[in-house]
Design a protein around this motif. Structure first.
Motif, mmCIF file in Angstrom:
data_model
loop_
_atom_site.group_PDB
_atom_site.id
_atom_site.type_symbol
_atom_site.label_atom_id
_atom_site.label_comp_id
_atom_site.label_asym_id
_atom_site.label_seq_id
_atom_site.Cartn_x
_atom_site.Cartn_y
_atom_site.Cartn_z
ATOM 1 N N GLU A 1 14.909 -2.633 -4.996
ATOM 2 C CA GLU A 1 14.704 -1.474 -4.133
ATOM 3 C C GLU A 1 13.224 -1.115 -4.100
ATOM 4 O OE1 GLU A 1 16.792 1.926 -5.636
ATOM 5 O OE2 GLU A 1 16.008 1.711 -7.675
ATOM 6 N N GLU A 2 12.845 -0.374 -3.072
ATOM 7 C CA GLU A 2 11.469 0.081 -2.911
ATOM 8 C C GLU A 2 11.288 1.430 -3.598
ATOM 9 O OE1 GLU A 2 10.873 0.266 1.280
ATOM 10 O OE2 GLU A 2 11.085 -1.906 1.584
ATOM 11 N N VAL A 3 10.156 1.579 -4.269
ATOM 12 C CA VAL A 3 9.815 2.836 -4.947
ATOM 13 C C VAL A 3 8.457 3.297 -4.424
ATOM 14 C CG1 VAL A 3 9.460 3.987 -7.152
ATOM 15 C CG2 VAL A 3 11.028 2.023 -7.008
ATOM 16 N N PRO A 4 8.355 4.518 -3.900
ATOM 17 C CA PRO A 4 7.063 4.987 -3.360
ATOM 18 C C PRO A 4 5.964 4.993 -4.419
ATOM 19 C CG PRO A 4 8.866 6.440 -2.710
ATOM 20 C CD PRO A 4 9.426 5.517 -3.745
ATOM 21 N N ALA B 1 11.871 6.404 -11.692
ATOM 22 C CA ALA B 1 10.521 6.842 -11.336
ATOM 23 C C ALA B 1 10.528 8.268 -10.796
ATOM 24 C CB ALA B 1 9.916 5.892 -10.306
ATOM 25 N N LEU B 2 11.558 8.610 -10.033
ATOM 26 C CA LEU B 2 11.668 9.960 -9.483
ATOM 27 C C LEU B 2 11.849 10.984 -10.597
ATOM 28 C CD1 LEU B 2 11.935 11.857 -7.033
ATOM 29 C CD2 LEU B 2 14.391 11.327 -7.006
ATOM 30 N N CYS B 3 12.752 10.680 -11.532
ATOM 31 C CA CYS B 3 12.968 11.592 -12.666
ATOM 32 C C CYS B 3 11.685 11.762 -13.485
ATOM 33 C CB CYS B 3 14.084 11.047 -13.565
ATOM 34 S SG CYS B 3 15.742 11.205 -12.870
ATOM 35 N N THR B 4 10.988 10.670 -13.699
ATOM 36 C CA THR B 4 9.756 10.718 -14.484
ATOM 37 C C THR B 4 8.684 11.544 -13.776
ATOM 38 O OG1 THR B 4 10.288 8.485 -15.279
ATOM 39 C CG2 THR B 4 8.080 9.297 -15.727
ATOM 40 N N GLU C 1 0.821 -1.217 0.000
ATOM 41 C CA GLU C 1 0.000 0.000 0.000
ATOM 42 C C GLU C 1 0.855 1.267 0.000
ATOM 43 O OE1 GLU C 1 0.201 -1.286 4.384
ATOM 44 O OE2 GLU C 1 0.302 -2.182 2.374
ATOM 45 N N LYS C 2 2.175 1.137 0.188
ATOM 46 C CA LYS C 2 3.051 2.300 0.245
ATOM 47 C C LYS C 2 4.092 2.352 -0.867
ATOM 48 C CE LYS C 2 2.716 2.889 5.273
ATOM 49 N NZ LYS C 2 3.474 2.954 6.550
ATOM 50 N N PHE C 3 4.522 1.200 -1.357
ATOM 51 C CA PHE C 3 5.611 1.173 -2.336
ATOM 52 C C PHE C 3 5.523 -0.092 -3.186
ATOM 53 C CE2 PHE C 3 7.207 -0.747 1.610
ATOM 54 C CZ PHE C 3 7.636 -1.991 1.154
ATOM 55 N N PHE C 4 6.296 -0.097 -4.259
ATOM 56 C CA PHE C 4 6.484 -1.336 -5.003
ATOM 57 C C PHE C 4 7.972 -1.649 -5.049
ATOM 58 C CE2 PHE C 4 6.988 1.827 -8.346
ATOM 59 C CZ PHE C 4 7.919 1.294 -9.214
ATOM 60 N N VAL C 5 8.295 -2.895 -5.269
ATOM 61 C CA VAL C 5 9.691 -3.339 -5.317
ATOM 62 C C VAL C 5 10.015 -3.772 -6.738
ATOM 63 C CG1 VAL C 5 11.333 -5.095 -4.526
ATOM 64 C CG2 VAL C 5 9.724 -4.063 -2.905
ATOM 65 N N ASP D 1 4.077 10.098 -16.814
ATOM 66 C CA ASP D 1 3.432 9.039 -16.044
ATOM 67 C C ASP D 1 4.284 7.775 -15.965
ATOM 68 O OD1 ASP D 1 1.196 10.612 -15.590
ATOM 69 O OD2 ASP D 1 0.158 9.877 -17.378
ATOM 70 N N VAL D 2 4.273 7.174 -14.773
ATOM 71 C CA VAL D 2 4.881 5.866 -14.547
ATOM 72 C C VAL D 2 3.764 4.880 -14.242
ATOM 73 C CG1 VAL D 2 6.483 4.505 -13.158
ATOM 74 C CG2 VAL D 2 6.944 6.933 -13.548
ATOM 75 N N TYR D 3 3.757 3.775 -14.963
ATOM 76 C CA TYR D 3 2.794 2.708 -14.708
ATOM 77 C C TYR D 3 3.545 1.447 -14.302
ATOM 78 C CZ TYR D 3 -0.517 5.705 -17.198
ATOM 79 O OH TYR D 3 -1.307 6.760 -17.585
ATOM 80 N N VAL D 4 2.963 0.712 -13.375
ATOM 81 C CA VAL D 4 3.506 -0.573 -12.942
ATOM 82 C C VAL D 4 2.574 -1.664 -13.441
ATOM 83 C CG1 VAL D 4 3.993 -2.050 -10.940
ATOM 84 C CG2 VAL D 4 4.672 0.367 -10.915
#
Length: 296
Positions: free
Chosen positions: A270-273, A217-220, A204-208, A226-229
């Motif tokens: 790594e974890e990405v918010p 993702a931060l740069c985008t 619920e907070k991040f994806f790995v 938009d970033v989609y997972v």
């Protein structure tokens, strides 16, 4: 000599290039082989062996949520049979049926994900992606086969270079793909319509995902793109999900020979918010970060 089940677990543990979906399929095969070949005569010995297999699978790839969600589903299924005083053969049959059900669900999930991808990706779009995700690859190939023309920019994804495999697979399907070094991703973001990433775990907070996903993702996010997972819900687990500590991988993947006073660290994940992304494409739809929190 290893048993067939032990061989599959060892193969999963040594696999450093496959995505979570591929490893999930191998885990399902592990349970299928166990159900087919197990010779345990009593309910207790069968349950003990099954619990051992589940534990080894979780430890084989601790960052991969499906190793937890699939094993828990198998254990819960067996636990629900206890009141029926089942025979070992009944449990083996039930496990086989469950594995078939899960595989069917995963196929249906891919079809639903492809349909969302078709509505999202437009002609002349350029998709930037990182690492190798079979979920991303299959969605892109499906969209391409349904007539949408687009291009892909793929990072090579050091140190395992699994991005090269993604580029090769997409190229063979007729999708024009540009392969780049990881450090060029943020520069070439200006040429991309969106970023699409896979995930080995979604909370619920991040994806790995593969190391390097956070910076991309931060740069985008800062570029207002938009970033989609892309993943199925076997990868959904709560943040409190308890697992063994994430691994550091071999130094020689980064540096072939030792250097004086030089230490190597080689994390893979790594974890990405979730605050960095537009949404998660899964079989339940295109879910916003807020909706992910509700579901999990």
């Amino acid at each position: 000599m290893l048993t067939p089940v032990e061989e599959i677990i060892e193969e999963i543990e040594k696999d450093r290039k496959s995505g979570a979906s591929t490893l999930t399929d191998k885990a399902l095969e592990c349970f299928a082989v166990f159900a087919e070949q197990s010779s345990d005569k009593t309910l207790q010995t069968l349950q003990d062996q099954l619990l051992l297999i589940c534990n080894e699978l979780i430890h084989s790839q601790p960052d991969m949520a499906p190793m937890f969600t699939v094993t828990q589903r198998v254990l819960s299924c067996v636990e629900n049979l206890k009141n029926q005083n089942p025979s070992p053969e009944k449990i083996r049959k039930t496990i086989k049926e469950l594995i078939h059900t899960i595989r069917t669900e995963l196929v249906q999930a891919k079809e639903k994900i492809a349909a969302i991808g078709l509505s999202l990706i437009k002609n002349s779009d350029t998709i930037l992606t990182h690492s190798y995700s079979s979920s991303v690859k299959e969605m892109l190939i499906s969209v391409h086969k349904m007539g949408t023309t687009f291009q892909v920019i793929a990072t090579e994804s050091r140190p395992g270079f699994e991005g090269r495999k993604l580029a090769q697979d997409l190229g063979r399907e007729g999708i024009h793909t540009t392969l780049i070094v990881d450090s060029a991703a943020c520069k070439l973001l200006q040429n991309a319509s969106m970023v699409i990433l896979g995930a080995d775990r979604v909370t619920e907070k991040f994806f790995v995902n593969k190391i390097g996903s956070y910076s991309l993702a931060l740069c985008t996010h800062h570029a207002s793109k938009d970033v989609y997972v892309v993943c199925d819900t076997t990868k959904f687990v709560p943040t409190s999900f308890s697992t063994v500590e994430s691994k550091l991988y071999p130094d020689e993947e980064v540096l072939e020979e030792e250097l004086p006073n030089v230490t190597v660290e080689n994390p893979y994940f790594e974890e990405v918010p979730l605050s960095f992304i537009k949404g998660v494409i899964c079989e339940k739809g295109l879910l916003s970060p807020k909706e992910i929190g509700v579901i999990i």
